[in-house]
Motif scaffolding. Sequence first.
Motif, short mmCIF file in Angstrom:
data_model
loop_
_atom_site.label_atom_id
_atom_site.label_comp_id
_atom_site.label_asym_id
_atom_site.label_seq_id
_atom_site.Cartn_x
_atom_site.Cartn_y
_atom_site.Cartn_z
N GLN A 39 40.80 5.39 5.95
CA GLN A 39 40.46 6.08 7.26
C GLN A 39 41.31 7.32 7.61
O GLN A 39 41.06 8.32 8.23
N PHE A 99 40.93 9.97 4.79
CA PHE A 99 39.40 10.64 4.47
C PHE A 99 38.79 10.15 5.94
O PHE A 99 37.71 9.69 5.82
N HIS A 100 39.25 10.78 6.90
CA HIS A 100 38.55 10.49 8.27
C HIS A 100 37.38 11.04 8.46
O HIS A 100 36.69 10.54 9.21
N ARG A 101 36.91 12.16 7.78
CA ARG A 101 35.66 12.48 7.83
C ARG A 101 34.68 11.93 7.16
O ARG A 101 33.48 12.11 7.59
N ILE A 102 35.15 11.00 6.05
CA ILE A 102 34.04 10.04 5.38
C ILE A 102 33.84 8.79 6.37
O ILE A 102 32.88 8.23 6.14
N PRO A 138 33.83 13.06 -2.46
CA PRO A 138 33.38 12.26 -1.34
C PRO A 138 32.33 11.15 -1.79
O PRO A 138 32.55 9.92 -1.49
#
Length: 268
Positions: A261, A264-267, A226
């Motif tokens: 996106q 890594f939609h959480r980032i 991350p």
Amino acid sequence: MTVVQFAMRVDSHDMKKLLMLYWEIIEKTNPDGRMKEEMVMLVNALRNDLLSPNEYVRARTLRLVGRLMHKEILDGLLQPVLECLEHRHPYVRRNAVMCVYSIFINFGEDIFQDIIEKIDGMLASETDLSTRRNALLFLFEADPQVALKYLNSILLDESEGTSSLFGSSSDILQLVVLDELKKVCKTNPLQKGRYMKAIFALANSSKSKSVLFECANTIIQLTTIPKAIKLAIQTFIKLLHDPSADNNIKLIVLEKLSELQEKFHRIL
């Protein structure tokens, strides 16, 4: 034979340029595969041009020699080519390295004696960035371990705060280093941690848009950590906000961010 008799004797730069093209495309062997007799005069003419006091004549001749695919012709030109590696003018040296690189690719290391050590020594003392780039390309092709040894010394200097490759504006060299570091990380995962730090440092310090884009692109190819992904996203966003960036570059960056996106939609 007519060209050898008349055109080669004309003292004209325009004629010399045309001759360079002519020598490149002309058939150099007889139907039976043996070298034409006129090629002896060609070798002499090219040798004289490789020793010319005019650096542009030397460089143009080096580019031609690098495209010759006949060992019989090259045998008489190898020594002048090697001498050009030590020429005072960087324009000659950078073309000499690429000439050696081309000959090495086509005929192997046996055609040159100790060329890897010679280029390695040249790289250590060379000040011209284009020549250093060409020398590094050659070493990664000829002996990756020697090239990595040089890169490791650069990374050591970086960590000690001395002469910094990454803090400079040498984007032509930085792009080569990035490409090779990416290959090393993929082939040798044990070294990835060390070299990823160098890529992070380059992403934080470079002012070149092309280098920043390649840094971010390299990071997302090599890791899913991350913190690293955040750095890549920040780098892409920096390019997106740059008013001097080309619109085509911004469209590519937007596509990259869209892909990130989804992945890594959480980032993002």
